[in-house]
Scaffold this motif. Structure first.
Motif: not given
Length: 193
Positions: A61, A70, A171
């Motif tokens: 990321y 990400t 994420h």
């Protein structure tokens, strides 16, 4: 030596080595275990390692304007590195974070360069791995442009279902290019089917 068997299979999928070549190459390998939250590399550092994940998961990321983006996940059986930094020798623009306890086989950049210089097969492996990374990145870009978030999530789920279920919504939604609420809706839909 059995800790290197998964990596050996991955390397041999690119180019089989004879026993002497593998023995020489395996002498340069190191095994290390990382805890959840560790970093293989941070933004601003120059990458000096290539990792092969025996177990666990990582994510690439970057941060812009205080927001994390990400760009990739890696799971057991994947090679991991901040590839741009590794080949250009410039500081990394990404972080590579360990998402769960991970055991990795490591090869140092200098040892890898030595392998390339002294082994035709080693050089071929490096070229094929670079080509693989290019194809992987192109597929990711095409997926972002042509697949729905549902399709991208389903594809990721096929790669590593148990690990994906443990990755945070924050994420995953960043990786898929959607809001966390949309990911929650997609998960509910898939569970209902």
């Amino acid at each position: 030596m059995s800790d290197f068997n998964q990596m050996k299979a991955a390397v041999f999928s690119f180019q089989p080595l004879d026993d002497a070549e593998w023995a020489e190459f395996s002498q340069t390998l190191h095994l290390k275990t990382y805890k959840k939250g560790d970093f293989l590399i941070r933004e601003g550092e120059v990458e000096n390692q290539v990792y092969f994940l025996n177990t666990g998961a990582t994510r690439h990321y970057f941060i812009r304007d205080g927001k994390e983006f990400t760009v990739d996940f890696q799971f057991a059986g994947d090679f991991v590195t901040a590839y741009y930094s590794l080949i250009t020798r410039e500081p990394s623009t990404v972080f590579v974070e360990v998402l769960e306890e991970t055991t990795a086989v490591i090869i140092n950049y200098q040892e890898l360069q030595s392998l390339y210089a002294h082994s035709h097969h080693g050089e071929r492996i490096g070229r094929l791995m670079a080509e693989y990374q290019y194809v992987k990145r192109l597929r990711r870009e095409m997926d972002l442009l042509s697949r729905t978030a549902e399709e991208r999530y389903a594809h990721l789920l096929q790669r590593a279902p148990m690990l994906v279920s443990n990755i945070s919504v924050k994420h995953l939604s960043s990786y898929l290019g959607i809001q966390p609420e949309s990911l929650s809706r997609i998960r509910k839909q898939l569970m209902g089917n």
